[in-house]
Write an enzyme that holds these catalytic residues in place. Sequence first.
Site, PDB file in Angstrom:
ATOM      1  N   ASN A 213       0.957  -1.067   0.087  1.00 56.41           N
ATOM      2  CA  ASN A 213      -0.119   0.193   0.056  1.00 56.41           C
ATOM      3  C   ASN A 213       1.015   1.210   0.100  1.00 56.41           C
ATOM      4  O   ASN A 213       2.033   1.268   0.135  1.00 56.41           O
ATOM      5  CB  ASN A 213      -0.985  -0.099   1.100  1.00 56.41           C
ATOM      6  CG  ASN A 213      -0.197  -0.212   2.448  1.00 56.41           C
ATOM      7  OD1 ASN A 213       0.464   0.950   2.951  1.00 56.41           O
ATOM      8  ND2 ASN A 213      -0.378  -1.176   3.279  1.00 56.41           N
ATOM      9  N   PRO A 310      -2.657 -11.229  11.297  1.00 55.27           N
ATOM     10  CA  PRO A 310      -2.999 -11.024  12.784  1.00 55.27           C
ATOM     11  C   PRO A 310      -3.100  -9.658  12.808  1.00 55.27           C
ATOM     12  O   PRO A 310      -2.361  -8.728  12.204  1.00 55.27           O
ATOM     13  CB  PRO A 310      -1.698 -11.760  13.340  1.00 55.27           C
ATOM     14  CG  PRO A 310      -0.663 -11.522  12.261  1.00 55.27           C
ATOM     15  CD  PRO A 310      -1.368 -12.048  11.190  1.00 55.27           C
ATOM     16  N   ASP A 311      -3.829  -9.125  13.698  1.00 50.79           N
ATOM     17  CA  ASP A 311      -3.866  -7.841  14.163  1.00 50.79           C
ATOM     18  C   ASP A 311      -2.709  -7.595  15.054  1.00 50.79           C
ATOM     19  O   ASP A 311      -3.153  -8.068  16.372  1.00 50.79           O
ATOM     20  CB  ASP A 311      -5.206  -7.523  14.626  1.00 50.79           C
ATOM     21  CG  ASP A 311      -5.443  -5.899  14.810  1.00 50.79           C
ATOM     22  OD1 ASP A 311      -4.512  -5.382  15.473  1.00 50.79           O
ATOM     23  OD2 ASP A 311      -6.480  -5.194  14.366  1.00 50.79           O
ATOM     24  N   ILE A 312      -1.678  -6.795  14.948  1.00 49.23           N
ATOM     25  CA  ILE A 312      -0.503  -6.818  15.906  1.00 49.23           C
ATOM     26  C   ILE A 312      -0.952  -5.883  17.048  1.00 49.23           C
ATOM     27  O   ILE A 312      -0.746  -6.231  18.122  1.00 49.23           O
ATOM     28  CB  ILE A 312       0.660  -6.450  15.242  1.00 49.23           C
ATOM     29  CG1 ILE A 312       1.116  -7.425  14.061  1.00 49.23           C
ATOM     30  CG2 ILE A 312       1.956  -6.058  15.816  1.00 49.23           C
ATOM     31  CD1 ILE A 312       1.910  -6.801  12.879  1.00 49.23           C
ATOM     32  N   PHE A 332      -3.358   3.998  15.716  1.00 54.04           N
ATOM     33  CA  PHE A 332      -3.661   4.814  14.539  1.00 54.04           C
ATOM     34  C   PHE A 332      -4.620   4.502  13.629  1.00 54.04           C
ATOM     35  O   PHE A 332      -5.045   3.191  13.552  1.00 54.04           O
ATOM     36  CB  PHE A 332      -2.280   5.187  13.650  1.00 54.04           C
ATOM     37  CG  PHE A 332      -1.476   6.200  13.992  1.00 54.04           C
ATOM     38  CD1 PHE A 332      -0.687   6.366  15.276  1.00 54.04           C
ATOM     39  CD2 PHE A 332      -1.491   7.208  13.382  1.00 54.04           C
ATOM     40  CE1 PHE A 332       0.172   7.383  15.617  1.00 54.04           C
ATOM     41  CE2 PHE A 332      -0.553   8.547  13.787  1.00 54.04           C
ATOM     42  CZ  PHE A 332       0.193   8.250  14.957  1.00 54.04           C
ATOM     43  N   LYS A 346     -12.802   2.629  17.052  1.00 56.65           N
ATOM     44  CA  LYS A 346     -11.284   1.983  16.707  1.00 56.65           C
ATOM     45  C   LYS A 346     -10.681   1.614  18.077  1.00 56.65           C
ATOM     46  O   LYS A 346     -10.079   0.641  18.144  1.00 56.65           O
ATOM     47  CB  LYS A 346     -10.461   2.407  15.560  1.00 56.65           C
ATOM     48  CG  LYS A 346      -9.310   1.588  15.190  1.00 56.65           C
ATOM     49  CD  LYS A 346      -8.900   2.054  13.852  1.00 56.65           C
ATOM     50  CE  LYS A 346      -9.700   1.399  12.793  1.00 56.65           C
ATOM     51  NZ  LYS A 346      -9.351   1.804  11.283  1.00 56.65           N
ATOM     52  N   LYS A 350      -9.788  -2.017  19.260  1.00 55.99           N
ATOM     53  CA  LYS A 350      -8.413  -2.351  19.597  1.00 55.99           C
ATOM     54  C   LYS A 350      -7.960  -2.567  21.077  1.00 55.99           C
ATOM     55  O   LYS A 350      -6.969  -3.347  21.257  1.00 55.99           O
ATOM     56  CB  LYS A 350      -7.356  -1.475  18.844  1.00 55.99           C
ATOM     57  CG  LYS A 350      -7.599  -1.036  17.618  1.00 55.99           C
ATOM     58  CD  LYS A 350      -6.805  -2.293  16.531  1.00 55.99           C
ATOM     59  CE  LYS A 350      -7.077  -1.982  15.072  1.00 55.99           C
ATOM     60  NZ  LYS A 350      -6.447  -2.890  14.195  1.00 55.99           N
TER      61      LYS A 350
HETATM   62  O1  C5P Z   1      -7.724  -2.086  11.999  1.00 59.15           O
HETATM   63  P1  C5P Z   1      -6.936  -0.960  11.208  1.00 59.15           P
HETATM   64  O2  C5P Z   1      -5.839  -1.319  10.188  1.00 59.15           O
HETATM   65  O3  C5P Z   1      -7.614   0.374  10.640  1.00 59.15           O
HETATM   66  O4  C5P Z   1      -6.233  -0.349  12.598  1.00 59.15           O
HETATM   67  C1  C5P Z   1      -5.002   0.484  12.567  1.00 59.15           C
HETATM   68  C2  C5P Z   1      -4.205   0.256  13.644  1.00 59.15           C
HETATM   69  O5  C5P Z   1      -3.990  -1.008  13.848  1.00 59.15           O
HETATM   70  C3  C5P Z   1      -2.843   1.038  13.383  1.00 59.15           C
HETATM   71  O6  C5P Z   1      -2.125   1.630  14.590  1.00 59.15           O
HETATM   72  C4  C5P Z   1      -2.039  -0.263  12.945  1.00 59.15           C
HETATM   73  O7  C5P Z   1      -0.621  -0.201  12.943  1.00 59.15           O
HETATM   74  C5  C5P Z   1      -2.354  -1.418  13.728  1.00 59.15           C
HETATM   75  N1  C5P Z   1      -2.610  -2.734  12.982  1.00 59.15           N
HETATM   76  C6  C5P Z   1      -1.983  -3.780  13.470  1.00 59.15           C
HETATM   77  N2  C5P Z   1      -2.108  -4.929  12.915  1.00 59.15           N
HETATM   78  C7  C5P Z   1      -2.974  -5.362  11.934  1.00 59.15           C
HETATM   79  C8  C5P Z   1      -3.724  -3.961  11.577  1.00 59.15           C
HETATM   80  C9  C5P Z   1      -3.824  -2.766  12.111  1.00 59.15           C
HETATM   81  O8  C5P Z   1      -1.107  -3.667  14.012  1.00 59.15           O
HETATM   82  N3  C5P Z   1      -2.949  -6.305  11.097  1.00 59.15           N
END
Ligand code: C5P
Length: 403
Positions: A213, A310-312, A332, A346, A350
Amino acid sequence: MSDLSNKHIVLGLSGGIACYKAAELCRSLIKAGASVQVVMTEAAAQFITPVTLQALSNRPVYVSQWDGREPNNMAHINLSRNADAIVVAPASADFMAKLLHGRTDDLLSLMCLARPMERVPLVLAPAMNREMWQHPATQRNVTQLRADGAHVLDVGQGEQACGETGDGRMLEPEEILEDLVAFFQPKALQGQHVLVTAGPTFEAIDPVRGITNLSSGKMGFAIARAAREAGAEVTLVAGPVHQATPRGVRRVDVRSALDMQAAVTQYVDQATVFVATAAVADWRLASVATQKIKKYGSGQLPQMQFTENPDILASVAKSERAQNGALFCVGFAAESHDLLAHATAKRARKGVPLLVGNIGPATFGLDDNALLLVDAQGSQELPHASKLSLARQLVAEIARRRS
Ligand code: C5P
């Protein structure tokens, strides 16, 4: 606002071939908004003329303590009292040895000793041959000068004017400038360890193609720099971007979301603050082709199966250290509209105490941004400014919440 506006710097040059770089440094300091008064030793004037430095600084240069231009004949007092710092670049081995003993047989060393220590810091940028730098006498002097309150910068590494290679070169002018700008920033995160993710991820399709991206990484790099300036130890996990590593920051380059997660897992245990700015790809290919997918003119389209990354941030935010407050997590959100509503949602999703919203399309790749900080108390706007300026404000906000 320039980084050094309203700062008055006395730039001291002692004798060494790195004096030629001091001309560039003088120019950079002025471009950064500082006013510069140059003071040179006689040895320095053997390497570069006072005329060059006078033209660059737009002020008469001082070399001798016997200079009759000062009505009271006390240049060492008059020139040091209104300085925000005395920066000696290059600082030769001999000049540092002299400072160590409080000797004052030239104007520059006299001025260093006569400065009001509590309000005029002394910054030294050493420059010398590698053997001279490594010598126990020089190392002892550096240790003692630091103990005496001097701020001794690192030396550079590489090829030297003498033809040898090693440690001892003077830092490049832009590195000294970055260190000096950092030196003046408030140390609000001293003792903290900040882990930052930045940039996009790259999800491979085959050995030559992938999905990524437009994230430039600029905001995350600015936050890493601002945190370092504020005194934190900083680890920056960066996806594929073309950004210079901020000075003093440990950078870990990664490619995919899974690489980024592995790097975060490795470093997060030492961190006290985690700032996730990375634009992590939502999906990756379920299986990556081991060979390049060929077209062969058949008109057949490749079939691609995706799986979710995975959502880190969310998983770090669930960890015990994040839950008990040992680790402060910041997320963010890049949105295109309804920033407050989306950022608030969000933050909850999160599970982080602080969520920073910005309008993605308005900031991608640019040097400027505007932020909306959302926490349990409500929201606060950080109006349009450079990403570095916003990063410094965000760091101050994080520090306030950590203390
Ligand atoms: O869900 P979204 O991508 O909009 O969320 C954005 C936030 O989550 C940012 O802080 C981004 O760095 C973090 N993020 C992450 N791992 C992912 C997706 C988003 O850490 N797979």
